[in-house]
Design a protein around this motif. Structure first.
Motif, PDB file in Angstrom:
ATOM      1  N   VAL A  80       0.834  -1.199   0.000  1.00  0.00           N
ATOM      2  CA  VAL A  80       0.000   0.000   0.000  1.00  0.00           C
ATOM      3  C   VAL A  80       0.874   1.257   0.000  1.00  0.00           C
ATOM      4  CG1 VAL A  80      -1.522   1.358   1.493  1.00  0.00           C
ATOM      5  CG2 VAL A  80      -2.088  -1.014   0.975  1.00  0.00           C
ATOM      6  N   LEU A  81       1.932   1.248   0.806  1.00  0.00           N
ATOM      7  CA  LEU A  81       2.784   2.443   0.886  1.00  0.00           C
ATOM      8  C   LEU A  81       3.549   2.657  -0.420  1.00  0.00           C
ATOM      9  CD1 LEU A  81       3.981   2.016   4.572  1.00  0.00           C
ATOM     10  CD2 LEU A  81       2.387   3.721   3.667  1.00  0.00           C
ATOM     11  N   ASP A  82       3.978   1.560  -1.068  1.00  0.00           N
ATOM     12  CA  ASP A  82       4.620   1.688  -2.383  1.00  0.00           C
ATOM     13  C   ASP A  82       3.641   2.252  -3.410  1.00  0.00           C
ATOM     14  OD1 ASP A  82       7.172   0.921  -1.778  1.00  0.00           O
ATOM     15  OD2 ASP A  82       6.874  -1.203  -2.279  1.00  0.00           O
ATOM     16  N   LEU A  83       2.411   1.743  -3.345  1.00  0.00           N
ATOM     17  CA  LEU A  83       1.373   2.212  -4.264  1.00  0.00           C
ATOM     18  C   LEU A  83       1.143   3.709  -4.109  1.00  0.00           C
ATOM     19  CD1 LEU A  83      -1.100   1.850  -6.129  1.00  0.00           C
ATOM     20  CD2 LEU A  83      -2.373   1.056  -4.142  1.00  0.00           C
ATOM     21  N   LEU A  84       1.071   4.173  -2.850  1.00  0.00           N
ATOM     22  CA  LEU A  84       0.836   5.600  -2.610  1.00  0.00           C
ATOM     23  C   LEU A  84       2.027   6.426  -3.078  1.00  0.00           C
ATOM     24  CD1 LEU A  84      -0.918   5.310   0.872  1.00  0.00           C
ATOM     25  CD2 LEU A  84      -1.973   5.953  -1.306  1.00  0.00           C
ATOM     26  N   THR A  85       3.238   5.862  -2.936  1.00  0.00           N
ATOM     27  CA  THR A  85       4.431   6.567  -3.410  1.00  0.00           C
ATOM     28  C   THR A  85       4.412   6.683  -4.936  1.00  0.00           C
ATOM     29  OG1 THR A  85       5.609   5.651  -1.524  1.00  0.00           O
ATOM     30  CG2 THR A  85       6.949   6.657  -3.248  1.00  0.00           C
ATOM     31  N   ASP A  86       4.004   5.581  -5.614  1.00  0.00           N
ATOM     32  CA  ASP A  86       3.843   5.633  -7.072  1.00  0.00           C
ATOM     33  C   ASP A  86       2.904   6.770  -7.458  1.00  0.00           C
ATOM     34  OD1 ASP A  86       5.403   3.430  -7.481  1.00  0.00           O
ATOM     35  OD2 ASP A  86       3.714   2.000  -7.590  1.00  0.00           O
ATOM     36  N   LEU A  87       1.778   6.806  -6.772  1.00  0.00           N
ATOM     37  CA  LEU A  87       0.743   7.794  -7.049  1.00  0.00           C
ATOM     38  C   LEU A  87       1.299   9.206  -6.901  1.00  0.00           C
ATOM     39  CD1 LEU A  87      -2.304   8.267  -7.406  1.00  0.00           C
ATOM     40  CD2 LEU A  87      -2.487   8.254  -4.930  1.00  0.00           C
ATOM     41  N   ASN A  88       2.078   9.397  -5.831  1.00  0.00           N
ATOM     42  CA  ASN A  88       2.687  10.694  -5.579  1.00  0.00           C
ATOM     43  C   ASN A  88       3.690  11.051  -6.671  1.00  0.00           C
ATOM     44  OD1 ASN A  88       5.475  11.750  -4.060  1.00  0.00           O
ATOM     45  ND2 ASN A  88       3.647  13.001  -3.723  1.00  0.00           N
ATOM     46  N   ARG A  89       4.499  10.074  -7.083  1.00  0.00           N
ATOM     47  CA  ARG A  89       5.536  10.364  -8.085  1.00  0.00           C
ATOM     48  C   ARG A  89       4.936  10.542  -9.468  1.00  0.00           C
ATOM     49  NH1 ARG A  89      10.305   6.754  -5.952  1.00  0.00           N
ATOM     50  NH2 ARG A  89      10.651   7.913  -4.019  1.00  0.00           N
ATOM     51  N   GLU A  90       3.942   9.672  -9.814  1.00  0.00           N
ATOM     52  CA  GLU A  90       3.437   9.688 -11.185  1.00  0.00           C
ATOM     53  C   GLU A  90       2.384  10.771 -11.418  1.00  0.00           C
ATOM     54  OE1 GLU A  90       2.277   5.620 -11.752  1.00  0.00           O
ATOM     55  OE2 GLU A  90       4.359   4.970 -11.413  1.00  0.00           O
ATOM     56  N   ARG A  91       1.515  10.976 -10.438  1.00  0.00           N
ATOM     57  CA  ARG A  91       0.460  11.965 -10.654  1.00  0.00           C
ATOM     58  C   ARG A  91       0.737  13.260  -9.912  1.00  0.00           C
ATOM     59  NH1 ARG A  91      -5.505   9.079 -10.714  1.00  0.00           N
ATOM     60  NH2 ARG A  91      -4.896   7.075 -11.591  1.00  0.00           N
ATOM     61  N   GLY A  92       1.757  13.270  -9.051  1.00  0.00           N
ATOM     62  CA  GLY A  92       2.053  14.466  -8.267  1.00  0.00           C
ATOM     63  C   GLY A  92       1.048  14.720  -7.159  1.00  0.00           C
ATOM     64  N   THR A  93       0.255  13.678  -6.795  1.00  0.00           N
ATOM     65  CA  THR A  93      -0.766  13.845  -5.765  1.00  0.00           C
ATOM     66  C   THR A  93      -0.141  14.170  -4.407  1.00  0.00           C
ATOM     67  OG1 THR A  93      -2.060  12.181  -6.925  1.00  0.00           O
ATOM     68  CG2 THR A  93      -2.760  12.735  -4.693  1.00  0.00           C
ATOM     69  N   THR A  94      -0.669  15.184  -3.764  1.00  0.00           N
ATOM     70  CA  THR A  94      -0.265  15.498  -2.397  1.00  0.00           C
ATOM     71  C   THR A  94      -0.905  14.471  -1.465  1.00  0.00           C
ATOM     72  OG1 THR A  94      -0.225  17.847  -2.926  1.00  0.00           O
ATOM     73  CG2 THR A  94      -0.329  17.246  -0.579  1.00  0.00           C
ATOM     74  N   ILE A  95      -0.090  13.803  -0.659  1.00  0.00           N
ATOM     75  CA  ILE A  95      -0.642  12.775   0.217  1.00  0.00           C
ATOM     76  C   ILE A  95      -0.397  13.142   1.681  1.00  0.00           C
ATOM     77  CG2 ILE A  95      -0.352  10.364   0.961  1.00  0.00           C
ATOM     78  CD1 ILE A  95       0.028   9.633  -1.961  1.00  0.00           C
ATOM     79  N   VAL A  96      -1.449  13.055   2.471  1.00  0.00           N
ATOM     80  CA  VAL A  96      -1.322  13.238   3.916  1.00  0.00           C
ATOM     81  C   VAL A  96      -1.909  11.998   4.556  1.00  0.00           C
ATOM     82  CG1 VAL A  96      -1.862  14.686   5.904  1.00  0.00           C
ATOM     83  CG2 VAL A  96      -1.722  15.707   3.632  1.00  0.00           C
ATOM     84  N   MET A  97      -1.117  11.295   5.378  1.00  0.00           N
ATOM     85  CA  MET A  97      -1.685  10.102   6.009  1.00  0.00           C
ATOM     86  C   MET A  97      -1.230   9.949   7.446  1.00  0.00           C
ATOM     87  SD  MET A  97       0.279   7.024   4.057  1.00  0.00           S
ATOM     88  CE  MET A  97       1.879   7.299   3.306  1.00  0.00           C
ATOM     89  N   VAL A  98      -2.088   9.287   8.200  1.00  0.00           N
ATOM     90  CA  VAL A  98      -1.749   8.933   9.574  1.00  0.00           C
ATOM     91  C   VAL A  98      -1.195   7.518   9.542  1.00  0.00           C
ATOM     92  CG1 VAL A  98      -2.705   8.408  11.831  1.00  0.00           C
ATOM     93  CG2 VAL A  98      -3.503  10.413  10.589  1.00  0.00           C
ATOM     94  N   LEU A  99      -0.035   7.302  10.147  1.00  0.00           N
ATOM     95  CA  LEU A  99       0.511   5.943  10.240  1.00  0.00           C
ATOM     96  C   LEU A  99       0.854   5.634  11.686  1.00  0.00           C
ATOM     97  CD1 LEU A  99       2.974   5.534   7.213  1.00  0.00           C
ATOM     98  CD2 LEU A  99       0.665   4.635   7.435  1.00  0.00           C
ATOM     99  N   HIS A 100       0.752   4.352  12.015  1.00  0.00           N
ATOM    100  CA  HIS A 100       1.066   3.934  13.368  1.00  0.00           C
ATOM    101  C   HIS A 100       2.547   3.617  13.531  1.00  0.00           C
ATOM    102  CE1 HIS A 100      -2.222   3.447  16.226  1.00  0.00           C
ATOM    103  NE2 HIS A 100      -1.275   2.997  17.012  1.00  0.00           N
ATOM    104  N   ASP A 101       3.107   2.997  12.483  1.00  0.00           N
ATOM    105  CA  ASP A 101       4.471   2.483  12.579  1.00  0.00           C
ATOM    106  C   ASP A 101       5.479   3.605  12.288  1.00  0.00           C
ATOM    107  OD1 ASP A 101       6.997   1.317  11.723  1.00  0.00           O
ATOM    108  OD2 ASP A 101       5.944  -0.617  11.794  1.00  0.00           O
ATOM    109  N   LEU A 102       6.234   3.986  13.324  1.00  0.00           N
ATOM    110  CA  LEU A 102       7.176   5.109  13.193  1.00  0.00           C
ATOM    111  C   LEU A 102       8.211   4.866  12.108  1.00  0.00           C
ATOM    112  CD1 LEU A 102       8.156   6.337  16.756  1.00  0.00           C
ATOM    113  CD2 LEU A 102       7.116   7.614  14.885  1.00  0.00           C
ATOM    114  N   ASN A 103       8.721   3.629  12.022  1.00  0.00           N
ATOM    115  CA  ASN A 103       9.788   3.355  11.076  1.00  0.00           C
ATOM    116  C   ASN A 103       9.298   3.389   9.635  1.00  0.00           C
ATOM    117  OD1 ASN A 103      11.679   3.159  13.085  1.00  0.00           O
ATOM    118  ND2 ASN A 103      11.314   0.960  13.410  1.00  0.00           N
ATOM    119  N   LEU A 104       8.089   2.859   9.399  1.00  0.00           N
ATOM    120  CA  LEU A 104       7.519   2.955   8.053  1.00  0.00           C
ATOM    121  C   LEU A 104       7.207   4.419   7.731  1.00  0.00           C
ATOM    122  CD1 LEU A 104       5.132  -0.120   7.739  1.00  0.00           C
ATOM    123  CD2 LEU A 104       7.388   0.231   6.716  1.00  0.00           C
TER     124      LEU A 104
END
Lengths: 270, 343
Positions: free
Chosen positions: A180-204
């Motif tokens: 899922v995180l790779d997918l969102l990164t693709d989306l950000n790189r390919e479409r330039g989408t601004t992404i804001v998300m809450v995550l639990h895992d500090l290292n991820l």
């Protein structure tokens, strides 16, 4: 992809008269991935809900391109800013393609018909999330990881320049979390989408974020690059935990190792 | 990318076509049952003669039966069925639960109690009864909503509160009926289970108005209503004004249900059954509202025909639909209890 500014100024919000956010200021970096972290009940979900207009602020404003989102027509806002809630509900028996098509809702008015452009948006969303082969399957028969991809596909079909996600990796196996995180990164790189998300895992969070927000007590405790924010001092103050922060050998991003009372080398027999 | 997008478009067109076919089939069924009610009863009137009567030509020995008795009855059955079906499905979709139908959560009983009170105690008739019924229906809806509110409205709590309120209102109806002097059994049955006995053509007017105004608004909001099935948060993220949509749906659905109840009494379980039956028919191919309305009309027409013509002794339509609905209610309660399923 147009640039947008999304800014919270003096934002206070809460439930039943109890203020959870307390005068928060933050400008979301455009075209970047911003990850919000913090202990439970620090207000990170509330922040995301207020940022996406699910919750009205008691004080302050959320400004999208300078205009208050709480005074903007709902449909217009939904064409620029999308949100994937923490526990979305799939109606019984709904198929993947039907669910993803719902993402077109803000682009439709009462009498407008389904267009080629709508088909293209749905097709693009299914392709980007690799869910095309699931298109005719009922959503309730899918695995957790597949289901999360489908929900992201719905948000993609909405074609917003900004996408907010509330803990998109919760309840997923670690392989699907990375997926899922790779997918969102693709989306950000390919479409330039601004992404804001809450995550639990500090290292991820540190690995995938361009900008990291650490929240505590309804305020921003630290905001900056992962290197600036994920420090032993921050972990102590925000989570009340002693830790060691090292460099992740794979990503060269900071990585937090918690210090507990047991199982520490040299402290007792492992 | 071309072939895949073509496949998508093809499948979508197929779904639209299926939805259209389903609506058309239901429409034809309504027409057939309507015609059957007009032509075949205690006496049989040839379809040609029925058509002649419908366009106003006199037919010896049949004009009165068809024009004055059967036509108002069939018309009222269709119109009230449409109201119950549409209003019921709107509630079930909005609250994401088939048990959240107006006849289960007390709205129908509220409208019914108000109508009985107005007619028996206040000696009122006509549009005032309908207005009072709509007011009472809205009042009960707000009461149930308010009583079940605790950090947002929980589905199960709302249904349990509704069942309780409904039971109280049922006993109000029974009390008024039992204290009313010289009240015929047939009239009493109307208020206990619903019936289209003794239908008169002017009773169609409030139903037509309710369908035109409330039904029209509901259908125009079908897309927003459908988005609510994804949960309030997702619907809101898709640009639906959730609170406003919910308010509009409540007012319109309660309006239709209450007007229909004021005319025919609470025809048992039609509002409750129409949505789920329509859902089985159209599957995920499109909006449920129109098919549910048509299923409602079919249920009332068929139930009335069954009770009047096919069974050895005559029963009001509500008894028939009640007998159909009760086992399904049990089935749903068991199933929802297990899975927490939605419509």
């Amino acid at each position: 992809m147009t640039d947008h500014t999304l800014v919270a100024t003096g934002l206070s919000a809460g439930y039943d008269g109890k203020e959870i956010l307390q005068g928060l200021d933050l400008a979301i970096p455009s075209g970047r991935i911003t990850v919000v972290v913090g202990a439970n009940a620090c207000g990170k979900s509330t922040f995301l809900r207020t940022l996406s207009r699910l919750l009205a602020p008691t004080k302050g404003h959320v400004l999208l391109d300078g205009a208050s989102i709480h005074r903007m027509p709902a449909r217009q806002l939904a064409r620029t800013l999308g949100l994937l809630p923490q526990a979305p509900i799939a109606p019984e028996g709904i198929t993947v393609v039907d669910l993803v098509s719902r993402g077109r809702h803000p682009h439709k008015s009462l009498f407008s018909r389904w267009t080629r452009g709508d088909d293209e948006a749905v097709d693009g969303a299914l392709a980007a999330t690799k869910t095309f082969d699931l298109a005719e399957r009922p959503v309730d028969e899918l695995s957790g990881g597949q289901r999360q991809r489908v929900w992201i596909a719905m948000a993609l079909a909405q074609e917003t320049d900004i996408l907010l996600l509330d803990e998109p990796t919760t309840f997923l196996d670690i392989n699907h979390q990375i997926d899922v995180l790779d997918l969102l990164t693709d989306l950000n790189r390919e479409r330039g989408t601004t992404i804001v998300m809450v995550l639990h895992d500090l290292n991820l969070a540190a690995r995938y974020a361009d900008a990291l927000v650490a929240m505590a007590g309804g305020r921003i405790h630290a905001f900056g690059t992962p290197e600036e924010v994920l420090t032993e001092d921050m972990v102590r103050k925000v989570f009340g935990l002693e830790s060691r922060v090292i460099s992740d050998p794979l990503s060269r991003r900071p990585m937090m190792l918690p210090i507990g009372r047991h199982k520490m080398a040299g402290n007792e027999a492992a | 990318m071309q072939p895949t997008i073509e496949r998508l478009a093809l499948n979508r067109r197929r779904r639209t076509r299926r939805h259209r076919t389903a609506v058309l089939t239901l429409l034809i069924l309504v027409g057939l049952l309507f015609g059957l009610t007009l032509s075949v009863g205690q006496s049989i009137v040839a379809p040609v003669d029925v058509l002649r009567i419908l366009i106003g030509e006199p037919v010896a020995g049949a004009s009165f039966t068809v024009g004055q008795l059967r036509l108002p009855r069939a018309g009222l059955a269709v119109l009230s069925g449409l109201c119950f079906g549409l209003g019921g499905a709107a509630f079930q979709i909005m609250l994401r639960n088939p048990l959240a139908s107006p006849d289960i959560i007390g709205i129908t009983s509220g409208a019914g109690a108000a109508a009985v009170f107005a007619i028996v105690v206040l000696q009122m008739s006509g549009p005032m009864v309908s207005l009072l019924a709509v007011g009472a229906g809205l009042g009960v809806a707000m009461l149930v909503y308010g009583l079940s509110f605790r950090n947002g409205v929980g589905g199960t709590r709302l249904i349990l509160v509704g069942i309780g309120v409904s039971a109280m209102l049922q006993s109000v109806i029974a009390t008024i009926l039992s204290t009313a002097p010289s009240w015929s059994l047939q009239e009493a049955m109307r208020w206990l289970t619903g019936s289209v006995n003794g239908a008169q053509s002017q009773q169609a007017l409030p139903l037509l108005l309710a369908l035109g105004v409330f039904g029209g608004v509901l259908l125009s909001r079908a897309r927003d209503l459908d988005a609510l099935r994804l949960g309030d948060d997702t619907a809101s993220a898709l640009g639906v004004r959730v609170a406003q949509t919910r308010m509009v749906v409540i007012v319109c659905a309660v309006g239709m249900i209450a007007v229909a109840t004021a005319v025919t009494g609470p025809i048992a379980f039609v509002a409750f059954l129409s949505g789920p039956i329509a859902a089985r028919i159209v599957r995920a191919n499109g909006s449920l509202l129109l098919p549910a309305a048509l299923v409602g009309a079919i249920l009332v027409l068929a139930g009335d025909y069954l009770g009047q013509v096919l069974l050895p002794s005559r029963y009001p339509v509500g008894v028939i639909t009640g007998a159909l609905g009760a086992p399904y209610l049990l089935f749903l309660i068991v199933r929802v209890n297990r899975t927490g399923g939605s419509l």
